[in-house]
Design a protein around this motif. Structure first.
Motif, PDB file in Angstrom:
ATOM      1  N   TYR A  85       0.857  -1.183   0.000  1.00  0.00           N
ATOM      2  CA  TYR A  85       0.000   0.000   0.000  1.00  0.00           C
ATOM      3  C   TYR A  85       0.896   1.237   0.000  1.00  0.00           C
ATOM      4  N   THR A  86       0.516   2.217  -0.770  1.00  0.00           N
ATOM      5  CA  THR A  86       1.201   3.505  -0.754  1.00  0.00           C
ATOM      6  C   THR A  86       0.147   4.591  -0.587  1.00  0.00           C
ATOM      7  N   CYS A  87       0.291   5.366   0.473  1.00  0.00           N
ATOM      8  CA  CYS A  87      -0.602   6.492   0.721  1.00  0.00           C
ATOM      9  C   CYS A  87      -0.129   7.650  -0.151  1.00  0.00           C
ATOM     10  N   PRO A  88      -1.060   8.352  -0.799  1.00  0.00           N
ATOM     11  CA  PRO A  88      -0.650   9.438  -1.682  1.00  0.00           C
ATOM     12  C   PRO A  88       0.111  10.571  -0.989  1.00  0.00           C
ATOM     13  N   TRP A  89      -0.101  10.746   0.313  1.00  0.00           N
ATOM     14  CA  TRP A  89       0.618  11.839   0.972  1.00  0.00           C
ATOM     15  C   TRP A  89       1.572  11.387   2.077  1.00  0.00           C
ATOM     16  N   TYR A  99       6.963  10.466   3.051  1.00  0.00           N
ATOM     17  CA  TYR A  99       7.248  11.597   2.170  1.00  0.00           C
ATOM     18  C   TYR A  99       7.481  12.851   3.004  1.00  0.00           C
ATOM     19  N   GLU A 144       5.038   5.034   1.254  1.00  0.00           N
ATOM     20  CA  GLU A 144       4.906   3.576   1.221  1.00  0.00           C
ATOM     21  C   GLU A 144       4.704   3.031   2.630  1.00  0.00           C
ATOM     22  N   TYR A 158       5.058   3.735   8.439  1.00  0.00           N
ATOM     23  CA  TYR A 158       5.632   4.329   7.231  1.00  0.00           C
ATOM     24  C   TYR A 158       7.131   4.474   7.469  1.00  0.00           C
TER      25      TYR A 158
END
Length: 100
Positions: free
Chosen positions: A44-48, A75, A51, A71
């Motif tokens: 799963y990768t959260c957009p904000w 990011y 990863e 996480y």
């Protein structure tokens, strides 16, 4: 605060050491008893946030799939949004109850 499964404390830290993100409490890595977690291959990768690393939680002989996550390398935009580096902080879901 504590993350508890049944009568087993999986993580424990003062509330001021935790980070609240989108309604979930994230525990500092040093407060989590890693012997109760097993890395999961679920992607799963959260957009904000970046990863995600899911963990299954051990409940005796049972493995509860993807009941914790972190996480490892969030990011920079996510860190800026939260206001603190939450790398490797761990959150819990479903059967794992977070209490004060």
């Amino acid at each position: 605060m504590k993350a508890v499964l049944g009568d087993v404390v999986i993580a424990e830290a003062p509330k001021e050491d935790l980070i609240s993100i989108e309604g979930n409490w994230y525990f500092p890595p040093s407060s989590v008893k890693s012997e109760y977690l097993e890395q999961s291959p679920t992607p799963y990768t959260c957009p904000w946030k970046g990863e995600c690393q899911y963990f299954s939680v051990k409940d005796g002989d049972t493995l509860l799939q993807d009941r914790a996550w972190s996480y490892p390398t969030p990011y920079q935009g996510g860190i800026d949004r939260v206001g603190k580096d939450f790398a490797n902080y761990v959150a819990f879901w479903k059967e794992v109850q977070v209490t004060e």
